[in-house]
Design a protein around this motif. Structure first.
Motif, PDB file in Angstrom:
ATOM      1  N   GLY A 261      62.676  39.603  38.298  1.00 32.16           N
ATOM      2  CA  GLY A 261      63.485  38.575  37.657  1.00 32.16           C
ATOM      3  C   GLY A 261      62.706  37.429  37.057  1.00 32.16           C
ATOM      4  O   GLY A 261      63.236  36.682  36.244  1.00 32.16           O
ATOM      5  N   SER A 262      61.445  37.245  37.444  1.00 31.13           N
ATOM      6  CA  SER A 262      60.680  36.133  36.901  1.00 31.13           C
ATOM      7  C   SER A 262      59.194  36.401  37.023  1.00 31.13           C
ATOM      8  O   SER A 262      58.656  36.430  38.131  1.00 31.13           O
ATOM      9  N   LEU A 263      58.522  36.585  35.896  1.00 29.52           N
ATOM     10  CA  LEU A 263      57.079  36.783  35.894  1.00 29.52           C
ATOM     11  C   LEU A 263      56.368  35.558  36.464  1.00 29.52           C
ATOM     12  O   LEU A 263      55.321  35.669  37.088  1.00 29.52           O
ATOM     13  N   GLY A 264      56.953  34.382  36.280  1.00 28.09           N
ATOM     14  CA  GLY A 264      56.322  33.144  36.709  1.00 28.09           C
ATOM     15  C   GLY A 264      56.405  32.858  38.193  1.00 28.09           C
ATOM     16  O   GLY A 264      55.899  31.841  38.659  1.00 28.09           O
ATOM     17  N   MET A 265      57.047  33.737  38.958  1.00 30.73           N
ATOM     18  CA  MET A 265      57.185  33.529  40.399  1.00 30.73           C
ATOM     19  C   MET A 265      56.110  34.243  41.209  1.00 30.73           C
ATOM     20  O   MET A 265      56.028  34.081  42.422  1.00 30.73           O
ATOM     21  N   LEU A 266      55.277  35.034  40.536  1.00 29.96           N
ATOM     22  CA  LEU A 266      54.480  35.996  41.284  1.00 29.96           C
ATOM     23  C   LEU A 266      53.014  35.621  41.422  1.00 29.96           C
ATOM     24  O   LEU A 266      52.382  35.147  40.480  1.00 29.96           O
ATOM     25  N   PRO A 267      52.446  35.866  42.609  1.00 29.14           N
ATOM     26  CA  PRO A 267      51.033  35.589  42.879  1.00 29.14           C
ATOM     27  C   PRO A 267      50.181  36.813  42.580  1.00 29.14           C
ATOM     28  O   PRO A 267      50.689  37.897  42.272  1.00 29.14           O
ATOM     29  N   SER A 268      48.867  36.645  42.693  1.00 28.23           N
ATOM     30  CA  SER A 268      47.968  37.791  42.605  1.00 28.23           C
ATOM     31  C   SER A 268      46.679  37.466  43.336  1.00 28.23           C
ATOM     32  O   SER A 268      46.364  36.299  43.608  1.00 28.23           O
ATOM     33  N   ALA A 269      45.945  38.528  43.656  1.00 28.24           N
ATOM     34  CA  ALA A 269      44.635  38.397  44.291  1.00 28.24           C
ATOM     35  C   ALA A 269      43.686  39.393  43.655  1.00 28.24           C
ATOM     36  O   ALA A 269      44.093  40.491  43.276  1.00 28.24           O
ATOM     37  N   SER A 270      42.433  39.003  43.528  1.00 31.09           N
ATOM     38  CA  SER A 270      41.388  39.906  43.076  1.00 31.09           C
ATOM     39  C   SER A 270      40.297  39.912  44.140  1.00 31.09           C
ATOM     40  O   SER A 270      39.792  38.850  44.515  1.00 31.09           O
ATOM     41  N   GLN A 271      39.948  41.109  44.631  1.00 32.42           N
ATOM     42  CA  GLN A 271      39.028  41.218  45.757  1.00 32.42           C
ATOM     43  C   GLN A 271      37.800  42.056  45.401  1.00 32.42           C
ATOM     44  O   GLN A 271      37.867  42.942  44.547  1.00 32.42           O
ATOM     45  N   GLY A 272      36.714  41.764  46.080  1.00 30.05           N
ATOM     46  CA  GLY A 272      35.502  42.566  45.970  1.00 30.05           C
ATOM     47  C   GLY A 272      35.321  43.445  47.185  1.00 30.05           C
ATOM     48  O   GLY A 272      36.219  43.588  48.017  1.00 30.05           O
ATOM     49  N   GLY A 273      34.153  44.055  47.301  1.00 31.37           N
ATOM     50  CA  GLY A 273      33.873  44.910  48.439  1.00 31.37           C
ATOM     51  C   GLY A 273      33.573  44.112  49.695  1.00 31.37           C
ATOM     52  O   GLY A 273      33.187  42.945  49.641  1.00 31.37           O
ATOM     53  N   ALA A 274      33.746  44.739  50.842  1.00 31.47           N
ATOM     54  CA  ALA A 274      33.497  44.082  52.119  1.00 31.47           C
ATOM     55  C   ALA A 274      32.000  44.062  52.424  1.00 31.47           C
ATOM     56  O   ALA A 274      31.293  45.032  52.174  1.00 31.47           O
ATOM     57  N   ASP A 275      31.522  42.926  52.952  1.00 34.26           N
ATOM     58  CA  ASP A 275      30.124  42.843  53.369  1.00 34.26           C
ATOM     59  C   ASP A 275      29.985  43.353  54.801  1.00 34.26           C
ATOM     60  O   ASP A 275      30.937  43.900  55.377  1.00 34.26           O
ATOM     61  N   ALA A 276      28.811  43.180  55.388  1.00 36.62           N
ATOM     62  CA  ALA A 276      28.557  43.715  56.731  1.00 36.62           C
ATOM     63  C   ALA A 276      29.499  43.130  57.776  1.00 36.62           C
ATOM     64  O   ALA A 276      29.807  43.781  58.781  1.00 36.62           O
ATOM     65  N   SER A 277      29.958  41.909  57.545  1.00 35.50           N
ATOM     66  CA  SER A 277      30.867  41.265  58.499  1.00 35.50           C
ATOM     67  C   SER A 277      32.331  41.581  58.224  1.00 35.50           C
ATOM     68  O   SER A 277      33.214  41.138  58.952  1.00 35.50           O
ATOM     69  N   GLY A 278      32.593  42.333  57.141  1.00 35.25           N
ATOM     70  CA  GLY A 278      33.963  42.645  56.765  1.00 35.25           C
ATOM     71  C   GLY A 278      34.560  41.653  55.799  1.00 35.25           C
ATOM     72  O   GLY A 278      35.696  41.826  55.345  1.00 35.25           O
ATOM     73  N   ARG A 279      33.816  40.604  55.454  1.00 36.11           N
ATOM     74  CA  ARG A 279      34.318  39.587  54.518  1.00 36.11           C
ATOM     75  C   ARG A 279      34.307  40.113  53.092  1.00 36.11           C
ATOM     76  O   ARG A 279      33.366  40.764  52.659  1.00 36.11           O
TER      77      ARG A 279
END
Length: 368
Positions: A261-279
């Motif tokens: 119903g609204s494109l302007g209501m939505l969030p997003s995330a962009s992620q990279g690969g996990a390092d040795a600690s899982g971050r």
């Protein structure tokens, strides 16, 4: 208590206004003793070009690389239409994605019950909709070579874009989708065009193998991308997580977003690969743009940016319960009939950016 470092990049247009509401939420989280989040604010986009002559400076990139997560408001506007192409505001976002190696774009399509009637689809199709589209962000036809336009003479030209995927690129984006599904409803649809595209054949092969080897507990369905587009209109609630390539993800995520119903209501995330600690390095941003026509008027909707902060809490800081509380507060405010101008409805009260932030904070306090 772990201290998290969050870099805030408000950007241009309405970016600073909606990011200000995130700063208030950070303060609320800290004051409530739910986490310790330290923030730093810097420039990206047109405002960075005005100061540094670049859409993002090396210093800012250093801060981004050192942060636990980055939040971005919006970039761009007509003020910078004449700047060199490689220095345009959007180049700052592209560099952030590239240097942070953010290959996985997460686009949730969530339909709040109070906004179900605003969808172009029937209420029964979208009420309770909750889809996560996982789009491969750094490969495919947008980045493949050769990418050319050749003059053939006699008024004819030939344009070439090349769709390229390597096994590792498919493996890592599929792994993100399967891991997310385990935390949701345990269902992944893998969308490609193996019937006409060799990259689709490889995509199908790699996802099938990875599923068998590491994620057999997750239900996997393969679907052709054009059929996926049709099913998103016919029966969108059948989907949980959809994983797909850069091009199809670009199209399907916008289609799914509009079902809410609204494109302007939505969030997003962009992620990279996990390092040795899982971050994982990650950048969070609203789907909407900089909306320069309403910048400075105090009427912008901050919900997409606030929901992006909730995603940051969930995926980068492992604070899922706090993210749930913020998302629940957004839903309660909408249920109470409070709306910003972009989502106004008959019988509801229209409020501004700051008032929406006030209402969400009040809902959080009331539920504490």
């Amino acid at each position: 208590m772990t201290t998290f470092k969050l870099l805030l990049l408000p950007g241009d247009g309405i970016g600073p206004e909606v990011m200000a509401e995130v700063e208030r939420l950070v303060a609320w989280v800290n004051a409530a003793g739910l986490a310790r989040i330290e923030t730093e604010t810097d420039l990206v986009g047109g405002c960075a070009y005005d100061v540094h002559g670049e859409a993002v400076s090396d210093t800012t990139m250093g801060c981004a690389l050192a942060a636990d997560a980055v939040m971005l408001g919006a970039v761009g506007g007509p003020k910078w239409d004449g700047v060199p192409y490689e220095k345009r505001p959007e180049a700052g976002l592209l560099r952030l994605r590239k240097d942070l190696e953010l290959f996985a774009n997460l686009r949730p399509a969530i339909c709040y019950p109070a906004l179900a009637d605003a969808s172009s689809l029937k209420r029964e199709l979208v009420d309770g909709l909750d889809i996560m589209i996982v789009r491969e962000l750094t490969g495919g036809v947008y980045f493949g070579e050769p990418k050319t336009i050749t003059d053939l003479g006699n008024g004819q030209k030939r344009a070439i874009d090349t769709q390229v995927y390597d096994t590792y690129e498919i493996e890592r984006i599929a792994a993100v989708a399967f891991e997310l599904a385990r935390k949701r409803r345990n269902l992944v649809h893998s969308a490609e065009k193996r019937n006409v595209m060799k990259t689709g054949v490889l995509w199908h092969e790699v996802v099938t193998r990875l599923h068998k080897e590491r994620y057999a507990d997750v239900k996997l369905e393969h679907i052709l991308a054009d059929n996926c587009a049709m099913q998103l209109v016919r029966a969108p609630k059948q989907f949980d997580v959809i994983v797909t390539d850069n091009l199809f993800g670009d199209v399907l995520s916008d289609e799914a977003a509009m079902a809410t119903g609204s494109l302007g209501m939505l969030p997003s995330a962009s992620q990279g690969g996990a390092d040795a600690s899982g971050r994982r390095r990650a950048l969070y941003e609203p789907v909407h743009g900089s909306a320069p026509d309403i910048a400075g008027k105090g009427v912008a909707n901050p919900i997409a940016t606030i929901a992006s902060f909730a995603m940051c809490l969930r995926y980068s800081f492992d604070l899922g319960e706090t993210a749930d509380r913020i998302e629940g507060a957004i839903a309660r405010v909408l249920d109470e009939g409070l709306r910003t101008a972009d989502i106004r409805q008959d019988g509801c009260r229209t409020i501004g950016t700051r008032e929406m932030g006030d209402a969400i904070l009040a809902a959080l306090d009331a539920a504490a």
